[in-house]
Design a protein around this motif. Structure first.
Motif, PDB file in Angstrom:
ATOM      1  N   GLY A   1     -29.034  12.920  13.759  1.00 48.50           N
ATOM      2  CA  GLY A   1     -27.957  12.024  14.128  1.00 48.50           C
ATOM      3  C   GLY A   1     -26.860  12.702  14.920  1.00 48.50           C
ATOM      4  N   SER A   2     -25.669  12.138  14.825  1.00 52.20           N
ATOM      5  CA  SER A   2     -24.549  12.587  15.656  1.00 52.20           C
ATOM      6  C   SER A   2     -23.976  13.923  15.217  1.00 52.20           C
ATOM      7  CB  SER A   2     -23.431  11.538  15.626  1.00 52.20           C
ATOM      8  OG  SER A   2     -23.883  10.301  16.132  1.00 52.20           O
ATOM      9  N   PHE A   3     -24.098  14.252  13.940  1.00 52.87           N
ATOM     10  CA  PHE A   3     -23.408  15.422  13.417  1.00 52.87           C
ATOM     11  C   PHE A   3     -24.357  16.603  13.234  1.00 52.87           C
ATOM     12  CE2 PHE A   3     -20.884  11.811  11.877  1.00 52.87           C
ATOM     13  CZ  PHE A   3     -19.633  12.164  12.376  1.00 52.87           C
ATOM     14  N   LYS A   4     -23.836  17.790  13.497  1.00 50.97           N
ATOM     15  CA  LYS A   4     -24.524  19.040  13.182  1.00 50.97           C
ATOM     16  C   LYS A   4     -23.571  19.877  12.339  1.00 50.97           C
ATOM     17  CE  LYS A   4     -28.277  18.615  15.848  1.00 50.97           C
ATOM     18  NZ  LYS A   4     -28.147  17.160  16.054  1.00 50.97           N
ATOM     19  N   ASP A   5     -23.930  20.097  11.093  1.00 48.17           N
ATOM     20  CA  ASP A   5     -23.153  20.997  10.246  1.00 48.17           C
ATOM     21  C   ASP A   5     -23.833  22.357  10.296  1.00 48.17           C
ATOM     22  OD1 ASP A   5     -21.181  19.119   9.273  1.00 48.17           O
ATOM     23  OD2 ASP A   5     -22.826  18.176   8.184  1.00 48.17           O
ATOM     24  N   ALA A   6     -23.244  23.264  11.078  1.00 49.55           N
ATOM     25  CA  ALA A   6     -23.897  24.530  11.395  1.00 49.55           C
ATOM     26  C   ALA A   6     -22.892  25.663  11.230  1.00 49.55           C
ATOM     27  CB  ALA A   6     -24.425  24.499  12.836  1.00 49.55           C
TER      28      ALA A   6
ATOM     29  N   GLY B   1     -23.857  52.598  15.876  1.00 49.75           N
ATOM     30  CA  GLY B   1     -24.697  53.149  14.834  1.00 49.75           C
ATOM     31  C   GLY B   1     -25.152  52.154  13.787  1.00 49.75           C
ATOM     32  N   ARG B   2     -25.021  50.850  14.077  1.00 45.73           N
ATOM     33  CA  ARG B   2     -25.396  49.823  13.110  1.00 45.73           C
ATOM     34  C   ARG B   2     -26.175  48.712  13.786  1.00 45.73           C
ATOM     35  NH1 ARG B   2     -22.954  50.437   8.403  1.00 45.73           N
ATOM     36  NH2 ARG B   2     -23.427  48.318   7.710  1.00 45.73           N
ATOM     37  N   PHE B   3     -26.995  48.040  13.000  1.00 42.26           N
ATOM     38  CA  PHE B   3     -27.605  46.793  13.434  1.00 42.26           C
ATOM     39  C   PHE B   3     -26.657  45.647  13.093  1.00 42.26           C
ATOM     40  CE2 PHE B   3     -31.345  49.488  13.062  1.00 42.26           C
ATOM     41  CZ  PHE B   3     -32.078  49.125  14.184  1.00 42.26           C
ATOM     42  N   TRP B   4     -26.568  44.717  14.027  1.00 39.47           N
ATOM     43  CA  TRP B   4     -25.741  43.521  13.855  1.00 39.47           C
ATOM     44  C   TRP B   4     -26.657  42.309  13.964  1.00 39.47           C
ATOM     45  CZ3 TRP B   4     -20.189  44.079  13.763  1.00 39.47           C
ATOM     46  CH2 TRP B   4     -19.757  45.390  13.984  1.00 39.47           C
ATOM     47  N   LEU B   5     -26.625  41.455  12.952  1.00 35.30           N
ATOM     48  CA  LEU B   5     -27.442  40.252  12.942  1.00 35.30           C
ATOM     49  C   LEU B   5     -26.524  39.044  12.797  1.00 35.30           C
ATOM     50  CD1 LEU B   5     -30.345  39.027  12.827  1.00 35.30           C
ATOM     51  CD2 LEU B   5     -30.122  39.120  10.328  1.00 35.30           C
ATOM     52  N   VAL B   6     -26.600  38.154  13.758  1.00 36.50           N
ATOM     53  CA  VAL B   6     -25.808  36.927  13.772  1.00 36.50           C
ATOM     54  C   VAL B   6     -26.772  35.762  13.571  1.00 36.50           C
ATOM     55  CG1 VAL B   6     -24.132  35.583  15.069  1.00 36.50           C
ATOM     56  CG2 VAL B   6     -24.290  38.038  15.429  1.00 36.50           C
ATOM     57  N   TYR B   7     -26.406  34.805  12.728  1.00 41.98           N
ATOM     58  CA  TYR B   7     -27.325  33.703  12.435  1.00 41.98           C
ATOM     59  C   TYR B   7     -26.545  32.457  12.072  1.00 41.98           C
ATOM     60  CZ  TYR B   7     -26.395  34.934   7.518  1.00 41.98           C
ATOM     61  OH  TYR B   7     -25.795  35.205   6.307  1.00 41.98           O
ATOM     62  N   THR B   8     -27.226  31.323  12.177  1.00 41.09           N
ATOM     63  CA  THR B   8     -26.693  30.025  11.779  1.00 41.09           C
ATOM     64  C   THR B   8     -27.429  29.520  10.548  1.00 41.09           C
ATOM     65  OG1 THR B   8     -26.353  29.490  14.124  1.00 41.09           O
ATOM     66  CG2 THR B   8     -26.181  27.682  12.569  1.00 41.09           C
ATOM     67  N   ASP B   9     -26.698  28.937   9.602  1.00 40.96           N
ATOM     68  CA  ASP B   9     -27.293  28.178   8.511  1.00 40.96           C
ATOM     69  C   ASP B   9     -26.939  26.711   8.763  1.00 40.96           C
ATOM     70  OD1 ASP B   9     -28.259  27.057   6.197  1.00 40.96           O
ATOM     71  OD2 ASP B   9     -26.850  28.045   4.847  1.00 40.96           O
ATOM     72  N   VAL B  10     -27.919  25.936   9.204  1.00 38.97           N
ATOM     73  CA  VAL B  10     -27.705  24.530   9.549  1.00 38.97           C
ATOM     74  C   VAL B  10     -27.920  23.674   8.307  1.00 38.97           C
ATOM     75  CG1 VAL B  10     -28.492  22.598  10.977  1.00 38.97           C
ATOM     76  CG2 VAL B  10     -28.399  24.913  11.932  1.00 38.97           C
ATOM     77  N   LYS B  11     -26.927  22.880   7.970  1.00 36.18           N
ATOM     78  CA  LYS B  11     -26.975  22.021   6.796  1.00 36.18           C
ATOM     79  C   LYS B  11     -27.352  20.583   7.132  1.00 36.18           C
ATOM     80  CE  LYS B  11     -25.733  25.278   3.985  1.00 36.18           C
ATOM     81  NZ  LYS B  11     -26.755  25.833   3.057  1.00 36.18           N
ATOM     82  N   ARG B  12     -27.166  20.182   8.368  1.00 32.92           N
ATOM     83  CA  ARG B  12     -27.590  18.859   8.829  1.00 32.92           C
ATOM     84  C   ARG B  12     -27.895  18.953  10.312  1.00 32.92           C
ATOM     85  NH1 ARG B  12     -24.981  12.766   8.709  1.00 32.92           N
ATOM     86  NH2 ARG B  12     -25.980  12.096  10.629  1.00 32.92           N
ATOM     87  N   LYS B  13     -29.002  18.296  10.732  1.00 32.90           N
ATOM     88  CA  LYS B  13     -29.348  18.299  12.148  1.00 32.90           C
ATOM     89  C   LYS B  13     -29.554  16.905  12.720  1.00 32.90           C
ATOM     90  CE  LYS B  13     -34.411  18.619  11.687  1.00 32.90           C
ATOM     91  NZ  LYS B  13     -34.691  17.310  12.313  1.00 32.90           N
TER      92      LYS B  13
END
Length: 537
Positions: free
Chosen positions: A101-106, A87-99
């Motif tokens: 080079g080698s690192f992904k802060d997600a 009975g609910r909507f579910w929304l999943v998301y990423t907030d990416v802080k760095r993309k």
């Protein structure tokens, strides 16, 4: 009585609307798409017939849900997943802080709502092991969280597989062991997972090949949720990589929905490059394909093959068009018209007001066009290859550090802007700013030989036109006719591929809108009387 199927022309969501996730609730269909650094976060469109769509909400509106100040270009909201269960909507998301080079802060989050319009909950933090999360609701009531896994180590496959972990909705946390259930095909760059259950099989849909011209939708299946997964006989269900002349390019990152009558459709990411150029000014858009489950239990395109179609057969549903968006906005309401967004910050009251001067959009000059933190820039998507946008701006600068005007914008290093500015010698002038791609530490260009002096007071009408691949600015002051200003610019600069890093470098799309800068820190206001956008194609 049955209706003859209507034709659907792609893209179904024109302009920057990538990474579509679709769900059906009764007779209503909803698509969530990525918004990256644009605020509010996540676009959700609604349809009754899979052909006609209207923007219904952007659910991530509060600082508790999303704060992207400081996020670099093309970071922020990546690949949301929208589902409906219990009975609910579910929304999943990423907030990416760095993309880069080698690192992904997600960082991955979950919000829920009893209705698509909300109210949407505060977020539940899930994990940060990778991006492109999704939530699978199994028929035994258990819920499972998926995301791609990022490996930062040199010499290793950075897209190292698809993580699966159980989600406890009561405790609001991930729990139990983490499994790497699918490492992808030799095409690589495996991401964008979605799981479905059908006839006792778990089907895992992923995106592969990157979001450029090798993009693809890959399908695998298993009798057990945690695998092992066997690959589709064709490996990929949709891809344009073998069909370079197809008008639907960059096809990948898909999601599946079934109608009430059992018809199956896939929405997926697409791009429309200029003929002879691999530059998609509208960025990555949303498309749809009709599919069918074959006797061997595998999903394939109804038209056969893997190449997406520009025009597909719609479902056996009554046509349900929505009113078209108005061409002109006069800013005479208390709320910003929904077609517009701004950048990064959850505190729009610091950027603009619709009451500071009634009948106008007042922008408070903030940081420079190149800032990652607080830009007073309000804009709408470019949705046509040819368009004309116009505004009337009243702005009185008192220093060279203040400017306001009309901007065609892709990112901090890809834009063209016509602005009223201050000049120590000439007083109030018109000038052009150009940044046709390149590194953030490169210098902005000012293409005019000299600024154009204008009357010391009074509003200035500004217009930008894009025809073929030429972008031109125009202006007029009270009692004068339109005058061209500056050169014809290359409109294709406002594209993912023009960043200097190809289609894998940047991920948004071209916008056109209104800007105010005050680098003195005094928040000088600029008042915009109206904004219009007209299709010229």
């Amino acid at each position: 009585m049955s209706n003859a199927p209507q034709k659907i022309t792609n893209p179904i969501l024109p302009g920057f609307n990538p990474d579509p996730s679709i769900c059906r609730v009764g007779d209503d269909y909803y698509i969530a798409t990525s918004t990256f650094e644009w605020f509010p976060g996540v676009q959700i469109h609604h349809s009754k017939d899979l052909k006609h769509w209207r923007l219904v909400t952007r659910p991530l509106t509060r600082p508790e849900q999303l704060d992207m100040r400081g996020n670099p270009d093309s970071c922020g909201i990546w690949a949301p997943c929208l589902t409906h269960a219990d009975g609910r909507f579910w929304l999943v998301y990423t907030d990416v802080k760095r993309k880069d080079g080698s690192f992904k802060d997600a960082h991955n989050y979950i919000v829920t709502a009893p209705a698509i319009e909300g109210p949407w909950s505060d977020p539940v933090y899930a994990n940060s092991s990778g991006f492109d999360p999704s939530l699978f609701h199994d028929d035994d009531g258990r819920k499972w969280f998926l995301n791609m896994i990022w490996d930062h180590r040199a010499g290793f496959n950075s897209f190292t597989g698809i993580a699966l972990q159980e989600y406890d909705p009561v405790g609001e946390r991930l729990t139990g062991p983490i499994s790497n259930i699918f490492k992808g095909t030799p095409l690589g760059l495996t991401e964008g997972p979605h799981v479905y259950k059908r006839d006792g099989w778990y089907y895992l849909l992923t995106a592969e090949g990157g979001t450029g011209y090798d993009h693809a939708v890959t399908l695998a299946r298993s009798r057990q949720l945690d695998g092992p997964y066997e690959l589709h006989p064709d490996a990929h269900v949709v891809t344009s990589r073998f069909d370079p002349d197809n008008p639907v390019q960059r096809a990948g990152h898909g999601d599946i929905v079934e109608t009430r009558t059992g018809e199956t459709y896939m929405v997926h990411l697409m791009g429309r490059p200029r003929l002879g150029q691999n530059r998609c000014q509208m960025g990555r858009e949303a498309a749809i394909q009709k599919c069918a489950w074959d006797a061997d239990g595998w999903l394939r395109l109804a038209a056969g093959g893997m190449a997406p179609e520009l025009e597909v057969d719609g479902p056996d549903l009554p046509a349900h068009p929505f009113p078209e968006d108005p061409v002109r906005h006069d800013f005479d309401t208390a709320d910003l018209p929904p077609v517009f967004q701004w950048l990064r910050t959850p505190y729009p009251e610091r950027l603009f007001s619709l009451t500071g001067r009634p009948g106008h959009l007042r922008l408070y000059g903030r940081e420079s066009i190149g800032s990652c933190f607080e830009q007073a820039l309000v804009a709408r998507r470019q949705t046509h290859y040819g368009y004309e946008a116009e505004t009337l701006v009243d702005f009185q600068p008192d220093t060279i550090q203040q400017a306001a005007g009309l901007i065609a914008y892709y990112g901090r290093c890809q834009f063209y802007c016509l602005a009223i500015a201050g000049d120590d010698d000439l007083g109030r002038v018109l000038t052009l700013y150009s940044f046709p791609g390149g590194a953030p530490d490169a210098n902005m260009q000012e293409p005019l030989d000299a600024p154009v002096r204008i009357p010391e007071s009074g509003p200035v009408a500004m217009k930008v036109t894009v025809e073929d691949m030429a972008l031109r600015f125009w202006f007029r002051t009270e009692g004068t006719d339109w005058q061209r200003i500056g050169p014809a610019f290359d409109a294709t600069v406002l594209a993912d591929e023009a960043s200097g890093r190809g289609a894998h470098g940047n991920f948004t799309g071209a916008f056109v809108g209104m800007l105010a800068m005050d680098m003195s820190g005094r928040a000088r206001p600029a008042d915009f009387d109206y904004f219009s956008y007209r299709n010229l194609t």
